[in-house]
Design a protein around this motif. Structure first.
Motif, short mmCIF file in Angstrom:
data_model
loop_
_atom_site.label_atom_id
_atom_site.label_comp_id
_atom_site.label_asym_id
_atom_site.label_seq_id
_atom_site.Cartn_x
_atom_site.Cartn_y
_atom_site.Cartn_z
N GLY A 1 49.40 -31.33 48.07
CA GLY A 1 48.31 -31.90 47.28
C GLY A 1 47.88 -33.26 47.80
O GLY A 1 46.68 -33.56 47.89
N LEU A 2 48.86 -34.08 48.15
CA LEU A 2 48.54 -35.41 48.69
C LEU A 2 47.82 -35.30 50.03
O LEU A 2 46.87 -36.04 50.29
N ILE A 3 48.29 -34.40 50.88
CA ILE A 3 47.66 -34.25 52.20
C ILE A 3 46.21 -33.84 52.04
O ILE A 3 45.31 -34.44 52.64
N TYR A 4 45.97 -32.80 51.25
CA TYR A 4 44.59 -32.33 51.11
C TYR A 4 43.71 -33.38 50.43
O TYR A 4 42.58 -33.63 50.86
N HIS A 5 44.23 -33.99 49.39
CA HIS A 5 43.45 -34.99 48.66
C HIS A 5 43.12 -36.18 49.56
O HIS A 5 42.03 -36.76 49.47
N PHE A 6 44.04 -36.55 50.43
CA PHE A 6 43.82 -37.64 51.37
C PHE A 6 42.67 -37.32 52.32
O PHE A 6 41.74 -38.12 52.48
N PHE A 7 42.73 -36.16 52.97
CA PHE A 7 41.69 -35.81 53.94
C PHE A 7 40.34 -35.58 53.27
O PHE A 7 39.29 -35.97 53.80
N VAL B 1 33.44 -41.09 54.17
CA VAL B 1 32.52 -41.02 55.32
C VAL B 1 31.13 -40.62 54.85
O VAL B 1 30.12 -41.18 55.30
N MET B 2 31.07 -39.67 53.91
CA MET B 2 29.76 -39.25 53.41
C MET B 2 29.08 -40.36 52.59
O MET B 2 27.85 -40.41 52.52
N ALA C 1 33.12 -30.06 56.13
CA ALA C 1 34.00 -29.44 55.13
C ALA C 1 34.93 -28.43 55.79
O ALA C 1 36.13 -28.37 55.47
N SER C 2 34.41 -27.65 56.73
CA SER C 2 35.25 -26.68 57.45
C SER C 2 36.32 -27.40 58.27
O SER C 2 37.47 -26.95 58.34
N ALA C 3 35.94 -28.51 58.89
CA ALA C 3 36.92 -29.28 59.67
C ALA C 3 38.01 -29.84 58.77
O ALA C 3 39.19 -29.81 59.14
N ILE C 4 37.64 -30.34 57.61
CA ILE C 4 38.63 -30.88 56.67
C ILE C 4 39.57 -29.78 56.20
O ILE C 4 40.78 -29.99 56.10
N LEU C 5 39.04 -28.61 55.92
CA LEU C 5 39.88 -27.49 55.51
C LEU C 5 40.87 -27.12 56.61
O LEU C 5 42.05 -26.87 56.35
N ALA C 6 40.40 -27.08 57.85
CA ALA C 6 41.27 -26.71 58.98
C ALA C 6 42.33 -27.78 59.24
O ALA C 6 43.51 -27.46 59.44
N ILE C 7 41.92 -29.04 59.25
CA ILE C 7 42.86 -30.13 59.50
C ILE C 7 43.92 -30.18 58.40
O ILE C 7 45.12 -30.32 58.67
N SER C 8 43.49 -30.03 57.16
CA SER C 8 44.43 -30.05 56.05
C SER C 8 45.40 -28.87 56.13
O SER C 8 46.59 -29.03 55.87
N ALA C 9 44.88 -27.70 56.48
CA ALA C 9 45.75 -26.52 56.59
C ALA C 9 46.81 -26.74 57.66
O ALA C 9 47.98 -26.36 57.47
N PHE C 10 46.44 -27.36 58.77
CA PHE C 10 47.40 -27.64 59.83
C PHE C 10 48.51 -28.57 59.35
O PHE C 10 49.69 -28.30 59.53
N ALA D 1 31.74 -25.86 48.88
CA ALA D 1 32.20 -25.60 47.52
C ALA D 1 33.71 -25.49 47.47
O ALA D 1 34.36 -26.03 46.56
N MET D 2 34.30 -24.80 48.45
CA MET D 2 35.76 -24.68 48.49
C MET D 2 36.42 -26.05 48.64
O MET D 2 37.41 -26.34 47.98
N ALA D 3 35.86 -26.88 49.52
CA ALA D 3 36.43 -28.21 49.73
C ALA D 3 36.36 -29.04 48.44
O ALA D 3 37.31 -29.75 48.10
N SER D 4 35.25 -28.93 47.73
CA SER D 4 35.09 -29.68 46.49
C SER D 4 36.05 -29.20 45.41
O SER D 4 36.71 -30.00 44.73
N ILE D 5 36.15 -27.89 45.25
CA ILE D 5 37.04 -27.34 44.22
C ILE D 5 38.49 -27.67 44.54
O ILE D 5 39.26 -28.08 43.66
N LEU D 6 38.88 -27.51 45.81
CA LEU D 6 40.26 -27.82 46.19
C LEU D 6 40.58 -29.31 46.06
O LEU D 6 41.72 -29.68 45.76
N HIS D 7 39.58 -30.16 46.28
CA HIS D 7 39.80 -31.59 46.11
C HIS D 7 40.12 -31.92 44.66
O HIS D 7 41.02 -32.71 44.35
#
Length: 131
Positions: free
Chosen positions: A81-87, A94-95, A110-119, A24-30
């Motif tokens: 915004g671009l970084i997160y939206h890209f990942f 992929v899905m 979703a957790s991996a995307i959140l972590a990679i984007s945060a980095f 849900a967090m990944a979807s809302i942040l996207h």
């Protein structure tokens, strides 16, 4: 008798429920990142136009607009915004191929995307704001 009627939840309860789920967090942040990028496009185009007009205007943009904290912060927000939206977009692509559609793998993805984007957003913050 059990009622199946919908229940109106307060915003606090909705956020409390959604903050527990990485999907849900990944979807809302996207969605939020897409809106932020869309709204900042005119600002970025204005800065680009100013930097390309002449050498003097380039120096003005470099020193005055991007030399201050507000200009760098706006640039960072657009880049984040671009970084997160890209990942997150890659996650959705992929899905679409049927990978990580199950509940457990979807949460992990979703957790991996959140972590990679945060980095990468932290790297962008260092590059744009701190350096």
């Amino acid at each position: 008798m059990k009622s199946n009627r919908p229940v109106n939840l307060s915003l606090g309860m909705v956020l409390e429920v959604n903050m527990k789920s990485p999907v849900a967090m990944a979807s809302i942040l996207h969605r939020i990142s897409g809106i932020v990028v869309f709204l900042l496009i005119p600002v970025l185009l204005y800065i680009l136009q100013g930097s390309l007009a002449s050498e003097e205007s380039f120096n003005y943009v470099k020193d005055t607009i991007l030399g201050g904290f507000i200009g760098r912060f706006v640039l960072f927000v657009a880049l984040a915004g671009l970084i997160y939206h890209f990942f997150a977009g890659i996650k959705h692509l992929v899905m679409d191929f049927g990978i990580a559609e199950e509940l457990k793998s979807g949460r992990a993805f979703a957790s991996a995307i959140l972590a990679i984007s945060a980095f990468f957003i932290a790297l962008a913050f260092y590059w744009v704001v701190l350096s």
